[in-house]
Design a protein around this motif. Structure first.
Motif, mmCIF file in Angstrom:
data_model
loop_
_atom_site.group_PDB
_atom_site.id
_atom_site.type_symbol
_atom_site.label_atom_id
_atom_site.label_comp_id
_atom_site.label_asym_id
_atom_site.label_seq_id
_atom_site.Cartn_x
_atom_site.Cartn_y
_atom_site.Cartn_z
ATOM 1 N N GLU A 1 0.812 -1.208 0.000
ATOM 2 C CA GLU A 1 0.000 0.000 0.000
ATOM 3 C C GLU A 1 0.848 1.263 0.000
ATOM 4 O OE1 GLU A 1 -3.847 1.550 2.534
ATOM 5 O OE2 GLU A 1 -2.241 0.517 3.618
ATOM 6 N N TYR B 1 -7.060 -3.159 -2.147
ATOM 7 C CA TYR B 1 -6.886 -1.874 -1.450
ATOM 8 C C TYR B 1 -8.007 -0.892 -1.779
ATOM 9 C CZ TYR B 1 -2.197 -3.295 -0.036
ATOM 10 O OH TYR B 1 -1.124 -3.953 0.514
ATOM 11 N N SER C 1 -8.386 1.048 1.649
ATOM 12 C CA SER C 1 -7.307 2.020 1.812
ATOM 13 C C SER C 1 -7.751 3.474 1.823
ATOM 14 C CB SER C 1 -6.243 1.832 0.726
ATOM 15 O OG SER C 1 -5.196 2.756 0.928
#
Length: 114
Positions: A21, A45, A49
């Protein structure tokens, strides 16, 4: 596929890939002032995220969110995207053809802005 399509469009492309990430966040930050936009396939992600969301928002670059599969036809947890609110659009469900569709969409967006 992307390079060949970029050649037909008269544009250049570069690529970055990571399973980490933080590396993706850094790649987005590094693109600012160097590239006109980003096509982002953030994989899982996408759904987790906030860091990628913030990186995109912070660069104020046009980003096309891309998924090979149709995330809305998959598990319910894949229906939420943290990228979508800061992306100019999303392409999903067209397999690898999605990359050339995303390139066309990004270029169209950039041309409309000028």
């Amino acid at each position: 596929l992307c390079r060949a399509h970029a050649d037909t469009l008269g544009v250049s492309v570069s690529f970055a890939q990571s399973n980490h990430e933080g590396a993706l966040v850094e790649a987005i930050h590094a693109a600012r002032g160097v590239h006109a936009g980003v096509i982002l396939n953030a994989g899982a992600y996408t759904h987790t995220s906030i860091a990628l969301h913030d990186a995109i928002a912070g660069t104020e670059m046009p980003v096309v969110e891309l998924h090979l599969s149709n995330i809305h036809a998959r598990e319910p947890f894949r229906h939420k995207s943290f990228i979508a609110p800061v992306a100019i659009g999303m392409i999903c469900g067209f397999g690898v053809r999605g990359y050339t569709l995303a390139m066309d969409a990004l270029l169209s967006h950039l041309e409309e802005r000028t």
